[in-house]
Design an enzyme around this catalytic site. Structure first.
Site, PDB file in Angstrom:
ATOM      1  CB  SER A 109      -0.875  -0.081   1.144  1.00 56.80           C
ATOM      2  OG  SER A 109      -1.936   0.801   1.123  1.00 56.80           O
ATOM      3  CG  ASP A 229      -7.037  -3.814  -2.746  1.00 54.27           C
ATOM      4  OD1 ASP A 229      -7.658  -2.853  -2.341  1.00 54.27           O
ATOM      5  OD2 ASP A 229      -5.858  -3.506  -2.862  1.00 54.27           O
ATOM      6  CG  HIS A 257      -5.961  -2.317   0.829  1.00 58.33           C
ATOM      7  ND1 HIS A 257      -5.391  -2.093  -0.410  1.00 58.33           N
ATOM      8  CD2 HIS A 257      -5.294  -1.455   1.740  1.00 58.33           C
ATOM      9  CE1 HIS A 257      -4.412  -1.182  -0.254  1.00 58.33           C
ATOM     10  NE2 HIS A 257      -4.373  -0.773   1.116  1.00 58.33           N
TER      11      HIS A 257
END
Length: 283
Positions: A109, A229, A257
């Site tokens: 991320s 995600d 995610h």
């Protein structure tokens, strides 16, 4: 080893005028692999056993607390005096503090965005690049925060908030609630200022964009992306592969995610180790 029997072997290191908490796994003589967590993410999210298994693959594995997370230096909540460029420099500073010139970078991320910045601006420091659950448009990305902030200074409220966020962003392979609760408790107990940890990365300044420079990346690049995600659709991962020369995309079925859940560790670890053996793209 159960969480409550874990022996902590953390070291505080001076980096860029602050102190960062760092932990290593494996033999210092092996090629270094630096794990860079996402926004609000302390080193705890890189599971102990995941790190040990990477180290068993012949890597000197390094994880650390970003500034404003875990035991690293914390700043007043809501007023971080740094940018994402400083966060990227912190990653390099950890390597410098360990006497390491080049490393394999693995970023998730926000950590993926930081790793890409390093690969663009400091290519001589990068042996290979693996990014997970990230976007070519970093740092302009959805934060995935729920309405109604928990009372981060209250242990019970903070733990419930962390568990709820992990559940909201995860998938069917996300750890069960008791495991997530133990992890959240560990995160809370190690963190200097939980409010700062949960807010400052989202409020820090953005440095010069490297969005238009992804084609300059020469490190062998692997893009790992969960098919579920909720922040970044698979199209974001494909864009990275289209723009970074030679990048390959590996889909993580049923993953959201999140840091790699145990169900995909074998796949993820094998891919990271394999990626580290690939040749650098010609300049």
């Amino acid at each position: 080893m159960p969480d409550n029997e874990r022996v902590v072997t953390e070291t505080m290191m001076p980096v860029n005028g602050i102190e960062l908490c760092v932990e290593t796994f494996g033999e210092p003589g092996d090629p270094a692999l630096l794990l860079i967590a996402g926004a609000t993410g302390s080193m705890d999210w890189w599971d102990d056993e995941f790190c040990r298994r990477l180290a068993a693959g012949g890597r000197y594995v390094i994880r650390y607390d970003h500034r404003d997370t875990g035991r690293s230096t914390s700043f007043p909540a809501g007023a971080p005096p740094y940018s994402d460029v400083d966060l990227a420099h912190d990653a390099l500073g950890v390597l410098d503090a360990l006497g390491i010139h080049r490393a394999h970078l693995v970023g998730l991320s926000m950590g993926g965005g930081l790793a890409m910045r390093i690969a663009v601006e400091r290519p001589h420091r990068v042996l290979s690049l693996t990014v997970m659950a990230t976007s070519a448009n970093f740092p302009s990305y959805g934060l995935g925060q729920a309405d109604g902030e928990p009372q981060w200074s209250d242990r019970r409220s903070a733990v419930e908030g962390i568990v709820a966020a992990a559940r909201r962003l995860g998938g069917p392979f996300t750890a069960d609630d008791p495991h997530l609760r133990r992890l959240a408790e560990r995160v809370f107990d190690r963190t200097q200022d939980m409010t700062a940890a949960q807010t400052n990365h989202f409020r820090c300044a953005g440095g010069p964009s490297v969005r238009e420079r992804l084609g300059e990346i020469t490190a062998p690049t692997l893009v790992l992306h969960g098919t579920l995600d909720p922040l970044f659709p698979l199209a974001e991962a494909q864009t990275l592969c289209d723009e970074i020369p030679g990048a390959r995309l590996v889909r993580l079925e049923g993953v959201g995610h999140e840091f790699p859940p145990a169900a995909v560790w074998t796949q993820v670890i094998d891919e990271i180790i394999d990626q580290a053996g690939r040749r650098t793209q010609p300049a």
